[in-house]
Design an enzyme around this catalytic site. Structure first.
Site, PDB file in Angstrom:
ATOM      1  N   GLY A  51       0.826  -1.201   0.000  1.00  0.00           N
ATOM      2  CA  GLY A  51       0.000   0.000   0.000  1.00  0.00           C
ATOM      3  C   GLY A  51       0.856   1.245   0.000  1.00  0.00           C
ATOM      4  N   CYS A  78       5.166  -6.293   1.893  1.00  0.00           N
ATOM      5  CA  CYS A  78       5.552  -4.879   2.006  1.00  0.00           C
ATOM      6  C   CYS A  78       4.754  -4.211   3.129  1.00  0.00           C
ATOM      7  CB  CYS A  78       5.373  -4.186   0.665  1.00  0.00           C
ATOM      8  SG  CYS A  78       6.298  -2.623   0.521  1.00  0.00           S
ATOM      9  N   TYR A  79       3.762  -3.390   2.801  1.00  0.00           N
ATOM     10  CA  TYR A  79       2.935  -2.763   3.833  1.00  0.00           C
ATOM     11  C   TYR A  79       2.321  -3.829   4.738  1.00  0.00           C
ATOM     12  CZ  TYR A  79      -0.619   0.289   5.927  1.00  0.00           C
ATOM     13  OH  TYR A  79      -1.389   0.996   6.806  1.00  0.00           O
ATOM     14  N   HIS A 167       8.165  -7.319  -3.432  1.00  0.00           N
ATOM     15  CA  HIS A 167       6.944  -7.636  -4.177  1.00  0.00           C
ATOM     16  C   HIS A 167       7.173  -8.900  -5.006  1.00  0.00           C
ATOM     17  CE1 HIS A 167       4.484  -4.136  -3.192  1.00  0.00           C
ATOM     18  NE2 HIS A 167       5.624  -3.480  -3.131  1.00  0.00           N
ATOM     19  N   GLU A 169       4.951 -10.603  -6.393  1.00  0.00           N
ATOM     20  CA  GLU A 169       3.926 -10.753  -7.420  1.00  0.00           C
ATOM     21  C   GLU A 169       4.320 -10.200  -8.781  1.00  0.00           C
ATOM     22  OE1 GLU A 169       2.781  -7.020  -4.999  1.00  0.00           O
ATOM     23  OE2 GLU A 169       3.818  -8.929  -4.715  1.00  0.00           O
ATOM     24  N   SER A 221     -19.608  -6.672 -29.030  1.00  0.00           N
ATOM     25  CA  SER A 221     -18.752  -5.813 -29.848  1.00  0.00           C
ATOM     26  C   SER A 221     -17.965  -6.604 -30.880  1.00  0.00           C
ATOM     27  CB  SER A 221     -17.766  -5.062 -28.950  1.00  0.00           C
ATOM     28  OG  SER A 221     -16.825  -5.958 -28.378  1.00  0.00           O
ATOM     29  N   GLY A 222     -17.881  -7.919 -30.701  1.00  0.00           N
ATOM     30  CA  GLY A 222     -17.031  -8.737 -31.559  1.00  0.00           C
ATOM     31  C   GLY A 222     -15.672  -8.988 -30.949  1.00  0.00           C
ATOM     32  N   GLY A 223     -15.372  -8.305 -29.821  1.00  0.00           N
ATOM     33  CA  GLY A 223     -14.120  -8.539 -29.124  1.00  0.00           C
ATOM     34  C   GLY A 223     -14.159  -9.823 -28.318  1.00  0.00           C
ATOM     35  N   VAL A 224     -13.001 -10.193 -27.784  1.00  0.00           N
ATOM     36  CA  VAL A 224     -12.887 -11.443 -27.036  1.00  0.00           C
ATOM     37  C   VAL A 224     -13.836 -11.461 -25.839  1.00  0.00           C
ATOM     38  CG1 VAL A 224     -11.325 -12.933 -25.733  1.00  0.00           C
ATOM     39  CG2 VAL A 224     -10.481 -11.685 -27.727  1.00  0.00           C
ATOM     40  N   ASP A 225     -13.865 -10.364 -25.084  1.00  0.00           N
ATOM     41  CA  ASP A 225     -14.602 -10.348 -23.821  1.00  0.00           C
ATOM     42  C   ASP A 225     -16.103 -10.520 -24.034  1.00  0.00           C
ATOM     43  OD1 ASP A 225     -12.047  -9.693 -22.991  1.00  0.00           O
ATOM     44  OD2 ASP A 225     -12.476  -7.549 -22.969  1.00  0.00           O
ATOM     45  N   SER A 226     -16.696  -9.696 -24.889  1.00  0.00           N
ATOM     46  CA  SER A 226     -18.142  -9.786 -25.086  1.00  0.00           C
ATOM     47  C   SER A 226     -18.523 -11.094 -25.781  1.00  0.00           C
ATOM     48  CB  SER A 226     -18.652  -8.587 -25.885  1.00  0.00           C
ATOM     49  OG  SER A 226     -18.106  -8.558 -27.188  1.00  0.00           O
ATOM     50  N   LYS A 365      -7.518 -10.941 -18.935  1.00  0.00           N
ATOM     51  CA  LYS A 365      -7.725 -11.213 -20.360  1.00  0.00           C
ATOM     52  C   LYS A 365      -7.273 -12.618 -20.759  1.00  0.00           C
ATOM     53  CE  LYS A 365      -8.625  -8.502 -23.271  1.00  0.00           C
ATOM     54  NZ  LYS A 365      -9.888  -8.120 -23.965  1.00  0.00           N
TER      55      LYS A 365
END
Length: 508
Positions: A51, A78-79, A167, A169, A221-226, A365
């Protein structure tokens, strides 16, 4: 599951991502979540994120009373390490030398967190802090140290509480994923069953419960997500799903044709709405990127509601919102900074009558792509590069007018065509940005005073961080030559060499 409590670090989402890579389910909650709510989830372990604050200053976020009494392992990063240190009665203070960037630590104990590391070996880690642990809690064990900070990692006597100053990660800590994996699997004993198959099966069941009746509209929309969101909904509720593709006049060349052909084979009920004139009218005179996003978000919902009024019993609006959209748009997880409003998150009007369904809201994604493959979607759909919901509007710096949209659409098509021709693998995104300036040029022995196109090509894994692609000079030259030769109105091409951070991938 493993729960990550967010104390405001911009890296919090990466903690969850790394743990999920171990096939361990992970959720992020704000640090203000009550201990009772945390306990109700029955976590195998808890991670305290980093943080921006210092644990010893007045008003700094604190641990919930009783959190450390839940009887599950806790890892402070860390924090979070500072919080554990203070809770055990030790001291945390400001470091004489702040540590930012790569540092080597020496492993003093290769059990637990450092299982698989050679005892006494050095490993590179990424630091981002201005504090240091001034003392070790009485009876606690030192696990690692560095030249600048003698306490880099520790654990409690019963081996249930752990802290690391660095960190683990981030990708700049090469073996950080091993450390997080050791905590989640070896220490916490969390099951490794978080897979795309598991998510798809459980989400289909959850969608049936969430939308037991009524019709769902899905913004496609034609994108991957939708596309993946629509495929999940179609599997869950079948004919009660109606997809709406809005041609907002801000699409790339070929986008509409792709939706009307490639997506039709999925058996979806797709309604196409021509609304380009309405979107351009709504953007007239608007240059501020946040206002662009809000107006586009509002108008999308208006169109969806109009379609809903032509159908019976529409109760839900489904979107392909992803976790990075949420993180960058609204500080819903903790006190992290808002980066920009995504049109499908912070841009939705309060008056919207339809309830939201966002089946991908907690995914990155690459996880969405994996789910799409498990659903049997074609590779050309699953591997499509990201395209922002506001479309070309946020790739035109300044006011969005039809002439600029057409100019950018033509130039962007050249950029994408040349990238495809190059055969370069591993690119996350490549596109053009139309700048609001004109420069002098010479074309056909005549003076020109035309626009500038910026080319943006990046490499990334999840879109949360990205690096600019080192394209071959031949590819850059081909892009520049073709744009200035084929697109009347552009006489200069520049290449964006900014990483994320400090820049975002999109310019607006």
């Amino acid at each position: 599951m493993i729960i990550v409590l967010d104390f405001g670090s911009q890296y919090t989402q990466l903690i969850a991502r790394r743990i999920r890579e171990m096939k361990v389910y992970c959720e992020i909650l704000p640090y203000t979540t009550s201990v009772a709510d945390v306990a109700a989830r029955k976590p195998h372990g808890i991670v305290l994120s980093g943080g921006p604050a210092s644990v010893y200053v007045e008003g700094a976020p604190k641990l919930g009373a009783g959190l450390l009494d839940l009887g599950v392992p806790v890892l402070g990063i860390c924090y979070g390490m500072g919080l554990l240190n203070l809770s055990a009665g030790a001291r945390v203070g400001r470091a004489e030398e702040r540590e930012y960037g790569r540092t080597s630590i020496e492993v003093l104990d290769n059990a637990d967190l450092f299982r698989g590391f050679d005892l006494g070996s050095e490993t590179a880690v990424w630091m981002s802090h201005g504090d240091r642990m001034e003392s070790l809690p009485e009876g606690w064990s030192l696990l690692a140290r560095s030249a600048n900070a003698p306490i880099q990692a520790f654990r409690s006597p019963d081996r249930r509480l752990f802290g690391i100053q660095f960190h683990a990660e981030v990708a700049h800590s090469p073996r950080g994923a091993e450390i997080l994996g050791n905590f989640a699997v070896a220490v916490c004993g969390a099951p490794q069953d978080w897979t795309a198959d598991h998510f798809a099966e459980s989400m289909v069941s959850r969608l049936r419960e969430q939308c037991p009746s009524g019709r769902v509209l899905c913004g496609l929309s034609g994108g991957v997500d939708s596309t993946v969101a629509a495929a999940l909904l179609h599997r869950a509720i079948g004919p009660r799903l109606t997809c709406v593709f809005v041609d907002n006049g801000l699409l790339r060349a070929g986008d509409r044709e792709m939706v009307e052909t490639s997506l039709s084979v999925l058996g979806l009920d797709i309604r196409v709405v021509d609304a380009g004139d309405r979107f351009l009218a709504a953007l007239a005179g608007v240059s501020d990127p946040e206002l662009k996003r809000r107006r586009i978000g509002n108008l999308f919902v208006e169109v969806f509601e109009e379609v809903a009024n032509t159908l019976d019993d529409v109760r839900w609006l489904a979107q392909g919102t992803l976790y990075p959209d949420v993180i960058e748009s609204v500080s819903v997880r903790g006190p992290s900074a808002t980066i920009k409003t995504h049109h499908n998150v912070g841009g939705l009007p309060e008056r919207m009558k339809l309830a939201l369904v966002e089946p991908l809201r907690e995914l990155f994604k690459d996880e969405v792509r994996a789910v799409g493959r498990k659903l049997g979607l074609a590779s050309e759909l699953v591997e499509r590069e990201p395209f922002p919901g506001p479309g070309l509007a946020v790739r035109i710096i300044g006011e969005v007018v039809r002439e600029n949209v057409e100019l950018l659409r033509a130039a962007d098509a050249v950029v994408r065509d040349e990238l495809a021709r190059s055969g370069i693998k591993g690119l996350w995104q490549g596109f053009g940005v139309l700048l609001p300036i004109q420069t002098v040029g010479v074309q056909g022995d005549e003076r020109t005073y035309d626009r500038v196109l910026a080319v943006r090509v990046v490499e990334s894994v999840d879109g949360m961080t990205a690096d600019w692609a080192r394209l071959p000079h031949d590819t850059l030259e081909s892009i520049s030559r073709r744009v200035t030769n084929e697109v009347r109105g552009i006489n200069r091409v520049v290449y964006d060499i900014s990483s994320k951070p400090p820049a975002t991938i999109e310019w607006e």
